[in-house]
Design an enzyme around this catalytic site. Structure first.
Site, PDB file in Angstrom:
ATOM      1  N   CYS A  25       0.811  -1.233   0.000  1.00  0.00           N
ATOM      2  CA  CYS A  25       0.000   0.000   0.000  1.00  0.00           C
ATOM      3  C   CYS A  25       0.841   1.279   0.000  1.00  0.00           C
ATOM      4  O   CYS A  25       0.321   2.355  -0.278  1.00  0.00           O
ATOM      5  CB  CYS A  25      -0.959  -0.001   1.181  1.00  0.00           C
ATOM      6  SG  CYS A  25      -2.141  -1.338   1.078  1.00  0.00           S
ATOM      7  N   HIS A  28      -3.321   7.398   2.076  1.00  0.00           N
ATOM      8  CA  HIS A  28      -3.697   6.058   1.589  1.00  0.00           C
ATOM      9  C   HIS A  28      -5.080   5.742   2.138  1.00  0.00           C
ATOM     10  O   HIS A  28      -5.381   6.017   3.309  1.00  0.00           O
ATOM     11  CB  HIS A  28      -2.669   5.038   2.058  1.00  0.00           C
ATOM     12  CG  HIS A  28      -3.107   3.626   1.811  1.00  0.00           C
ATOM     13  ND1 HIS A  28      -3.576   3.212   0.588  1.00  0.00           N
ATOM     14  CD2 HIS A  28      -3.180   2.547   2.636  1.00  0.00           C
ATOM     15  CE1 HIS A  28      -3.904   1.929   0.667  1.00  0.00           C
ATOM     16  NE2 HIS A  28      -3.678   1.507   1.901  1.00  0.00           N
ATOM     17  N   ASN A  52      -9.956  -0.179  -0.263  1.00  0.00           N
ATOM     18  CA  ASN A  52      -8.493  -0.067  -0.266  1.00  0.00           C
ATOM     19  C   ASN A  52      -7.951  -0.614  -1.584  1.00  0.00           C
ATOM     20  O   ASN A  52      -7.982  -1.820  -1.806  1.00  0.00           O
ATOM     21  CB  ASN A  52      -7.940  -0.845   0.934  1.00  0.00           C
ATOM     22  CG  ASN A  52      -6.423  -0.770   1.035  1.00  0.00           C
ATOM     23  OD1 ASN A  52      -5.748  -0.336   0.111  1.00  0.00           O
ATOM     24  ND2 ASN A  52      -5.890  -1.205   2.165  1.00  0.00           N
TER      25      ASN A  52
HETATM   26  N1  ACO Z   1     -18.290  -8.589   8.954  1.00  0.00           N
HETATM   27  C1  ACO Z   1     -18.773  -8.839  10.188  1.00  0.00           C
HETATM   28  N2  ACO Z   1     -17.990  -9.145  11.238  1.00  0.00           N
HETATM   29  C2  ACO Z   1     -16.661  -9.196  11.021  1.00  0.00           C
HETATM   30  C3  ACO Z   1     -16.098  -8.942   9.743  1.00  0.00           C
HETATM   31  C4  ACO Z   1     -16.971  -8.630   8.696  1.00  0.00           C
HETATM   32  N3  ACO Z   1     -16.531  -8.356   7.473  1.00  0.00           N
HETATM   33  N4  ACO Z   1     -14.754  -9.051   9.852  1.00  0.00           N
HETATM   34  C5  ACO Z   1     -14.477  -9.366  11.124  1.00  0.00           C
HETATM   35  N5  ACO Z   1     -15.631  -9.459  11.822  1.00  0.00           N
HETATM   36  C6  ACO Z   1     -15.811  -9.768  13.254  1.00  0.00           C
HETATM   37  C7  ACO Z   1     -14.651 -10.518  13.832  1.00  0.00           C
HETATM   38  O1  ACO Z   1     -14.785 -11.902  13.603  1.00  0.00           O
HETATM   39  C8  ACO Z   1     -14.738 -10.160  15.291  1.00  0.00           C
HETATM   40  O2  ACO Z   1     -15.720 -10.961  15.878  1.00  0.00           O
HETATM   41  P1  ACO Z   1     -15.538 -11.546  17.383  1.00  0.00           P
HETATM   42  O3  ACO Z   1     -15.450 -10.320  18.242  1.00  0.00           O
HETATM   43  O4  ACO Z   1     -16.774 -12.345  17.574  1.00  0.00           O
HETATM   44  O5  ACO Z   1     -14.278 -12.317  17.331  1.00  0.00           O
HETATM   45  C9  ACO Z   1     -15.281  -8.724  15.288  1.00  0.00           C
HETATM   46  O6  ACO Z   1     -15.850  -8.535  13.970  1.00  0.00           O
HETATM   47  C10 ACO Z   1     -14.227  -7.664  15.517  1.00  0.00           C
HETATM   48  O7  ACO Z   1     -13.103  -7.957  14.686  1.00  0.00           O
HETATM   49  P2  ACO Z   1     -11.810  -7.071  14.673  1.00  0.00           P
HETATM   50  O8  ACO Z   1     -10.841  -7.595  13.679  1.00  0.00           O
HETATM   51  O9  ACO Z   1     -11.343  -6.865  16.075  1.00  0.00           O
HETATM   52  O10 ACO Z   1     -12.438  -5.689  14.144  1.00  0.00           O
HETATM   53  P3  ACO Z   1     -11.788  -4.285  14.067  1.00  0.00           P
HETATM   54  O11 ACO Z   1     -12.618  -3.272  14.757  1.00  0.00           O
HETATM   55  O12 ACO Z   1     -10.320  -4.303  14.385  1.00  0.00           O
HETATM   56  O13 ACO Z   1     -11.915  -3.948  12.504  1.00  0.00           O
HETATM   57  C11 ACO Z   1     -10.576  -3.972  10.523  1.00  0.00           C
HETATM   58  C12 ACO Z   1     -11.308  -4.789  11.582  1.00  0.00           C
HETATM   59  C13 ACO Z   1     -11.595  -3.143   9.770  1.00  0.00           C
HETATM   60  C14 ACO Z   1      -9.852  -4.923   9.573  1.00  0.00           C
HETATM   61  C15 ACO Z   1      -9.558  -3.020  11.215  1.00  0.00           C
HETATM   62  O14 ACO Z   1      -8.787  -3.744  12.127  1.00  0.00           O
HETATM   63  C16 ACO Z   1      -8.642  -2.337  10.233  1.00  0.00           C
HETATM   64  O15 ACO Z   1      -9.061  -1.536   9.427  1.00  0.00           O
HETATM   65  N6  ACO Z   1      -7.331  -2.612  10.315  1.00  0.00           N
HETATM   66  C17 ACO Z   1      -6.372  -1.993   9.424  1.00  0.00           C
HETATM   67  C18 ACO Z   1      -6.376  -2.746   8.156  1.00  0.00           C
HETATM   68  C19 ACO Z   1      -5.636  -2.054   7.086  1.00  0.00           C
HETATM   69  O16 ACO Z   1      -5.545  -0.846   7.046  1.00  0.00           O
HETATM   70  N7  ACO Z   1      -5.128  -2.856   6.179  1.00  0.00           N
HETATM   71  C20 ACO Z   1      -4.524  -2.389   5.021  1.00  0.00           C
HETATM   72  C21 ACO Z   1      -3.098  -2.117   5.202  1.00  0.00           C
HETATM   73  S1  ACO Z   1      -2.482  -1.709   3.717  1.00  0.00           S
HETATM   74  C22 ACO Z   1      -1.790  -3.007   2.855  1.00  0.00           C
HETATM   75  O17 ACO Z   1      -0.583  -3.069   2.772  1.00  0.00           O
HETATM   76  C23 ACO Z   1      -2.630  -4.014   2.150  1.00  0.00           C
END
Ligand code: ACO
Length: 324
Positions: A114, A251, A281
């Site tokens: 990214c 980004h 993204n």
């Molecule tokens: N729909 C519904 N529920 C979901 C989903 C979904 N799509 N995905 C995960 N959940 C659930 C999980 O299973 C978890 O359930 P549990 O509590 O029963 O275990 C709950 O939602 C919370 O999951 P978390 O992963 O803790 O959710 P979080 O608030 O951290 O959000 C997210 C997740 C959106 C991925 C966030 O962590 C994020 O944006 N992280 C950064 C990611 C990023 O920027 N990545 C790109 C980097 S760039 C690159 O190089 C590709």
């Protein structure tokens, strides 16, 4: 002679096919509500079968060249940032080079996930500053839909396909500190974080393409801290403060990360370019896509100071400061 890379054109391309959160919720256990609340994403674009990263990049490149009023033969460098190349080799940049009809100079890919566009911009800018290139095309192009595990709701809802490009032209800016162009770039990586964000395949490991794997929370935790660091370096190197910045072009991974960045910089919402709601993204494509949108709708104007920042797999992170 003091040379600076002026950005004289930008272009972008999104595949026609739109995939909404509601459509995704029919195939994985998720909901529009969850995706919007956690990420700000409403929909993303997905390339058609047979529509390759180079096809997306080529369309963005042509638009950027048109705006710059340059022909492909005027270019002597193409740097394409991508983690989803058409083939393992040759570089996707060389495919785009051939399609454009550019036969001289050099074309190659850079891979920083990214942060790819910032890396590619830095490479091209340095070529121009050193006089090794005159006119460069910098592309960010991705088809992340091809490396997603569409059964993994924790990742497949987050990404989209697209491409963006800019043209850089070397100009002599001796004695003119207000000259437009790339003012500075700052690049970083820390390979110890591999396991937080990687693809579980590749030519020398599994012999397969593999799927993206991510520990979302871990990435989130690092993202804000790292990007604030990179922004601080950009401001310091240019003797600027956050109030000097006209536009933040971040980004586009997650609206919550973008808002956290804006708060840290004390920047009002209307000085931050946001496309993550419609594009999701798009990895290396996200910054030039957002930049191009804001140039086309005339939010970004001549003389504006633009700060770009990104963080991605590796981890990699970085920033670029550009006067438009
Ligand atoms: N729909 C519904 N529920 C979901 C989903 C979904 N799509 N995905 C995960 N959940 C659930 C999980 O299973 C978890 O359930 P549990 O509590 O029963 O275990 C709950 O939602 C919370 O999951 P978390 O992963 O803790 O959710 P979080 O608030 O951290 O959000 C997210 C997740 C959106 C991925 C966030 O962590 C994020 O944006 N992280 C950064 C990611 C990023 O920027 N990545 C790109 C980097 S760039 C690159 O190089 C590709």
């Amino acid at each position: 002679m003091v040379r600076r890379s002026q950005v004289t054109g930008c272009g972008s391309y999104l595949p026609a096919r739109v995939m909404t959160n509601a459509q995704l919720a029919k195939t994985v256990d998720t909901s529009d509500d969850w995706i919007r609340q956690r990420t700000g994403i409403r929909e993303r674009r997905v390339a058609e079968d047979g529509e390759l990263t180079s096809d997306l990049g080529l369309k963005a490149a042509r638009e950027a060249l048109d705006m710059a009023r340059l022909e492909a033969v005027d270019l002597d460098l193409i740097v394409c940032a991508t983690s989803t190349p058409d083939e393992t080799f040759p570089a996707t940049a060389t495919r785009i080079q051939a399609e454009l009809g550019m036969t001289g100079g050099a074309a190659f890919d850079v891979q920083a996930v990214c942060t790819g566009f910032i890396y590619a911009l830095a490479v091209a800018d340095n070529f121009i500053r050193l006089g090794q290139a005159r006119n460069a095309l910098v592309i960010g192009a991705e088809t992340f839909s091809r490396i997603l595990d569409w059964t993994d709701r924790s990742t497949c809802v987050l990404f989209g396909d697209g491409a963006g490009a800019v043209v850089l032209e070397g100009v002599d800016c001796a004695g003119n500190s207000e000259a437009s162009g790339v003012l500075s770039t700052h690049l970083y990586s820390d390979g110890r974080h591999h396991d937080a964000l990687y693809v579980d395949g590749g030519p020398s490991s599994t012999g397969t393409v593999g799927h993206l794997r991510m520990e979302g929370r871990e990435v989130f935790r690092h993202a804000v801290v790292r990007m604030v660091e990179a922004i601080g370096a950009a401001l310091e190197a240019n003797g600027l403060t956050p109030s000097d910045i006209d536009w933040l072009v971040p980004h586009q991974a997650n609206l919550r990360i973008i808002e956290a960045m804006a708060r840290r910089l004390n920047l009002p919402e209307d000085r931050v370019i946001v496309t993550v709601d419609r594009h999701a993204n798009t990895s290396a494509a996200s910054i030039p896509l957002a930049l191009c949108e804001a140039v086309r709708d005339q939010r970004i104007r001549s003389g504006d100071l633009i700060l770009m920042e990104a963080m991605g797999g590796g981890f990699t992170w970085g920033s670029a400061l550009v006067r438009w």
